[in-house]
Design a protein around this motif. Structure first.
Motif, PDB file in Angstrom:
ATOM      1  N   SER A  18       0.530  -0.857   0.229  1.00 52.75           N
ATOM      2  CA  SER A  18      -0.383   0.265  -0.384  1.00 52.75           C
ATOM      3  C   SER A  18       1.116   1.360  -0.066  1.00 52.75           C
ATOM      4  O   SER A  18       0.552   2.369  -1.139  1.00 52.75           O
ATOM      5  CB  SER A  18      -0.929  -0.317   0.913  1.00 52.75           C
ATOM      6  OG  SER A  18      -1.690   1.172   1.261  1.00 52.75           O
ATOM      7  N   LYS A  19       1.881   1.222   0.306  1.00 55.47           N
ATOM      8  CA  LYS A  19       2.685   2.733   0.231  1.00 55.47           C
ATOM      9  C   LYS A  19       3.324   2.691  -0.293  1.00 55.47           C
ATOM     10  O   LYS A  19       4.121   3.765  -0.641  1.00 55.47           O
ATOM     11  CB  LYS A  19       3.379   2.470   1.909  1.00 55.47           C
ATOM     12  CG  LYS A  19       3.072   2.436   3.277  1.00 55.47           C
ATOM     13  CD  LYS A  19       3.539   2.666   4.698  1.00 55.47           C
ATOM     14  CE  LYS A  19       3.249   2.590   5.954  1.00 55.47           C
ATOM     15  NZ  LYS A  19       4.227   1.881   6.949  1.00 55.47           N
ATOM     16  N   SER A  20       3.978   1.429  -0.585  1.00 56.23           N
ATOM     17  CA  SER A  20       5.173   1.776  -1.882  1.00 56.23           C
ATOM     18  C   SER A  20       4.120   2.073  -3.762  1.00 56.23           C
ATOM     19  O   SER A  20       4.654   3.263  -4.220  1.00 56.23           O
ATOM     20  CB  SER A  20       5.696   0.121  -2.175  1.00 56.23           C
ATOM     21  OG  SER A  20       6.304  -0.113  -1.457  1.00 56.23           O
ATOM     22  N   VAL A  21       2.925   1.530  -3.307  1.00 59.94           N
ATOM     23  CA  VAL A  21       1.978   2.092  -4.086  1.00 59.94           C
ATOM     24  C   VAL A  21       1.461   3.355  -3.874  1.00 59.94           C
ATOM     25  O   VAL A  21       1.448   4.520  -5.091  1.00 59.94           O
ATOM     26  CB  VAL A  21       0.983   1.024  -4.346  1.00 59.94           C
ATOM     27  CG1 VAL A  21      -0.081   1.918  -5.199  1.00 59.94           C
ATOM     28  CG2 VAL A  21       1.125  -0.187  -4.804  1.00 59.94           C
ATOM     29  N   ASP A  22       1.866   4.096  -3.270  1.00 60.02           N
ATOM     30  CA  ASP A  22       1.439   5.444  -3.047  1.00 60.02           C
ATOM     31  C   ASP A  22       2.391   6.299  -3.205  1.00 60.02           C
ATOM     32  O   ASP A  22       2.188   7.717  -3.336  1.00 60.02           O
ATOM     33  CB  ASP A  22       1.033   5.649  -1.462  1.00 60.02           C
ATOM     34  CG  ASP A  22      -0.107   5.017  -0.731  1.00 60.02           C
ATOM     35  OD1 ASP A  22      -1.400   4.511  -1.420  1.00 60.02           O
ATOM     36  OD2 ASP A  22      -0.241   5.304   0.070  1.00 60.02           O
ATOM     37  N   VAL A  23       3.423   5.816  -3.255  1.00 60.21           N
ATOM     38  CA  VAL A  23       5.088   6.823  -3.370  1.00 60.21           C
ATOM     39  C   VAL A  23       4.794   6.497  -4.460  1.00 60.21           C
ATOM     40  O   VAL A  23       5.066   7.733  -5.774  1.00 60.21           O
ATOM     41  CB  VAL A  23       6.016   5.774  -2.858  1.00 60.21           C
ATOM     42  CG1 VAL A  23       7.136   6.353  -3.371  1.00 60.21           C
ATOM     43  CG2 VAL A  23       6.411   6.053  -1.167  1.00 60.21           C
ATOM     44  N   PHE A  24       4.417   5.104  -5.694  1.00 62.01           N
ATOM     45  CA  PHE A  24       4.268   6.022  -7.052  1.00 62.01           C
ATOM     46  C   PHE A  24       3.675   6.223  -8.212  1.00 62.01           C
ATOM     47  O   PHE A  24       3.125   7.124  -8.774  1.00 62.01           O
ATOM     48  CB  PHE A  24       4.847   3.488  -7.628  1.00 62.01           C
ATOM     49  CG  PHE A  24       5.406   3.320  -7.542  1.00 62.01           C
ATOM     50  CD1 PHE A  24       6.742   3.729  -8.024  1.00 62.01           C
ATOM     51  CD2 PHE A  24       5.618   1.868  -6.631  1.00 62.01           C
ATOM     52  CE1 PHE A  24       8.524   2.782  -7.646  1.00 62.01           C
ATOM     53  CE2 PHE A  24       6.101   0.944  -6.871  1.00 62.01           C
ATOM     54  CZ  PHE A  24       7.293   1.977  -7.240  1.00 62.01           C
ATOM     55  N   GLN A  25       2.380   6.612  -7.511  1.00 64.83           N
ATOM     56  CA  GLN A  25       1.375   7.381  -7.389  1.00 64.83           C
ATOM     57  C   GLN A  25       1.347   8.336  -7.620  1.00 64.83           C
ATOM     58  O   GLN A  25       1.045   8.976  -7.996  1.00 64.83           O
ATOM     59  CB  GLN A  25      -0.386   6.632  -6.755  1.00 64.83           C
ATOM     60  CG  GLN A  25      -0.788   5.372  -7.455  1.00 64.83           C
ATOM     61  CD  GLN A  25      -1.871   5.019  -6.926  1.00 64.83           C
ATOM     62  OE1 GLN A  25      -2.268   5.341  -5.731  1.00 64.83           O
ATOM     63  NE2 GLN A  25      -2.900   4.132  -7.265  1.00 64.83           N
ATOM     64  N   ARG A  26       1.815   9.181  -5.935  1.00 65.52           N
ATOM     65  CA  ARG A  26       2.518  10.363  -6.613  1.00 65.52           C
ATOM     66  C   ARG A  26       3.417  11.113  -7.498  1.00 65.52           C
ATOM     67  O   ARG A  26       3.426  12.163  -7.314  1.00 65.52           O
ATOM     68  CB  ARG A  26       2.568  10.188  -4.685  1.00 65.52           C
ATOM     69  CG  ARG A  26       3.662  12.045  -4.522  1.00 65.52           C
ATOM     70  CD  ARG A  26       3.761  12.541  -2.737  1.00 65.52           C
ATOM     71  NE  ARG A  26       2.498  12.346  -2.270  1.00 65.52           N
ATOM     72  CZ  ARG A  26       2.008  12.993  -1.522  1.00 65.52           C
ATOM     73  NH1 ARG A  26       2.595  14.351  -1.454  1.00 65.52           N
ATOM     74  NH2 ARG A  26       1.149  13.220  -0.739  1.00 65.52           N
ATOM     75  N   LEU A  27       4.581   9.619  -7.199  1.00 65.61           N
ATOM     76  CA  LEU A  27       5.356  10.411  -7.984  1.00 65.61           C
ATOM     77  C   LEU A  27       5.024  10.296  -9.845  1.00 65.61           C
ATOM     78  O   LEU A  27       5.140  11.482 -10.289  1.00 65.61           O
ATOM     79  CB  LEU A  27       6.565   9.100  -8.059  1.00 65.61           C
ATOM     80  CG  LEU A  27       7.817   9.058  -8.982  1.00 65.61           C
ATOM     81  CD1 LEU A  27       8.473  10.693  -8.693  1.00 65.61           C
ATOM     82  CD2 LEU A  27       8.852   8.017  -8.595  1.00 65.61           C
ATOM     83  N   SER A  28       4.158   9.635 -10.316  1.00 67.55           N
ATOM     84  CA  SER A  28       3.611  10.123 -11.249  1.00 67.55           C
ATOM     85  C   SER A  28       2.629  10.729 -11.375  1.00 67.55           C
ATOM     86  O   SER A  28       2.682  11.348 -12.800  1.00 67.55           O
ATOM     87  CB  SER A  28       2.204   8.398 -11.394  1.00 67.55           C
ATOM     88  OG  SER A  28       1.412   7.895 -12.841  1.00 67.55           O
ATOM     89  N   HIS A  29       1.870  11.051 -10.882  1.00 69.36           N
ATOM     90  CA  HIS A  29       0.845  11.954 -10.974  1.00 69.36           C
ATOM     91  C   HIS A  29       2.164  13.661 -11.111  1.00 69.36           C
ATOM     92  O   HIS A  29       1.819  14.444 -11.758  1.00 69.36           O
ATOM     93  CB  HIS A  29       0.051  12.517  -9.170  1.00 69.36           C
ATOM     94  CG  HIS A  29      -0.567  13.624  -9.227  1.00 69.36           C
ATOM     95  ND1 HIS A  29      -1.502  13.745 -10.251  1.00 69.36           N
ATOM     96  CD2 HIS A  29      -0.777  15.016  -8.534  1.00 69.36           C
ATOM     97  CE1 HIS A  29      -2.216  15.555  -9.861  1.00 69.36           C
ATOM     98  NE2 HIS A  29      -1.299  16.233  -8.859  1.00 69.36           N
TER      99      HIS A  29
END
Length: 188
Positions: A18-29
């Motif tokens: 969950s935390k890793s996905v959150d980081v990737f989503q923020r980076l992508s955004h």
């Protein structure tokens, strides 16, 4: 999206995923904002390599293994000068890093000693990790352990070191005695 899919289909603990996905989503955004394209149309260069996946997931795993429940971060240094990237020469405080920090409204400080050509002080991946997982306050803690990580860049102006301080939060207010003095002023 590949990093998110790989992480989601891994056997890692749910909290790490969950935390890793959150980081990737923020980076992508942030990348999509900087490049002015939809996240589904992004083509990442430096951030699209396997080491970004490893950096993010390993950092999240490390915090999990250490039992870190809450992460606090000092203000992030902006760096100075320019760096070479797949897009050519860009400011050392890269547009993606600046966008990540701006989205989080995280505090920044100049490069240590106000060095004119300090280079990149925070990478987009580092900014994504910090702005996703940390709170930018400095609480009182009972310090238990300190760890250091050394980078490869050798600057004569400052050490290339990141530190982690581990401890339990403490409430200083319990030991501070406060007094309140009030008055009413008539006919002012």
């Amino acid at each position: 999206q590949d990093f998110i899919d790989i992480t989601k289909h891994s056997s890692l603990p749910d909290g790490v995923i969950s935390k890793s996905v959150d980081v990737f989503q923020r980076l992508s955004h942030a990348e999509s904002l900087v490049h002015g394209v939809k996240e589904t149309e992004l083509h990442l260069h430096e951030l699209g390599t396997l080491d970004t996946l490893v950096d993010v997931v390993a950092s999240v795993i490390g915090l999990d293994v250490l039992g870190i429940e809450k992460l606090f971060c000092s203000p992030l240094p902006t760096g100075s000068g320019v760096i070479d990237s797949e897009h050519g020469r860009i400011p050392a405080f890269s547009p993606v890093t600046a966008t990540l920090i701006s989205i989080a409204n995280a505090p920044v400080v100049p490069a240590p000693g106000n060095v004119q050509d300090a280079g990149e002080m925070v990478t987009p991946t580092g900014a994504a990790l910090a702005t996703t997982m940390a709170t930018f306050t400095q609480p009182a803690i009972n310090l238990e352990k300190i760890g250091y990580g050394l980078g490869e860049r050798d600057s004569r102006h400052f050490p290339n070191v990141v530190s982690i301080w581990i401890g339990e939060r403490t409430e200083l207010s319990k030991s501070i005695k406060l007094s309140l003095l009030e008055t009413n002023i008539d006919n002012m």
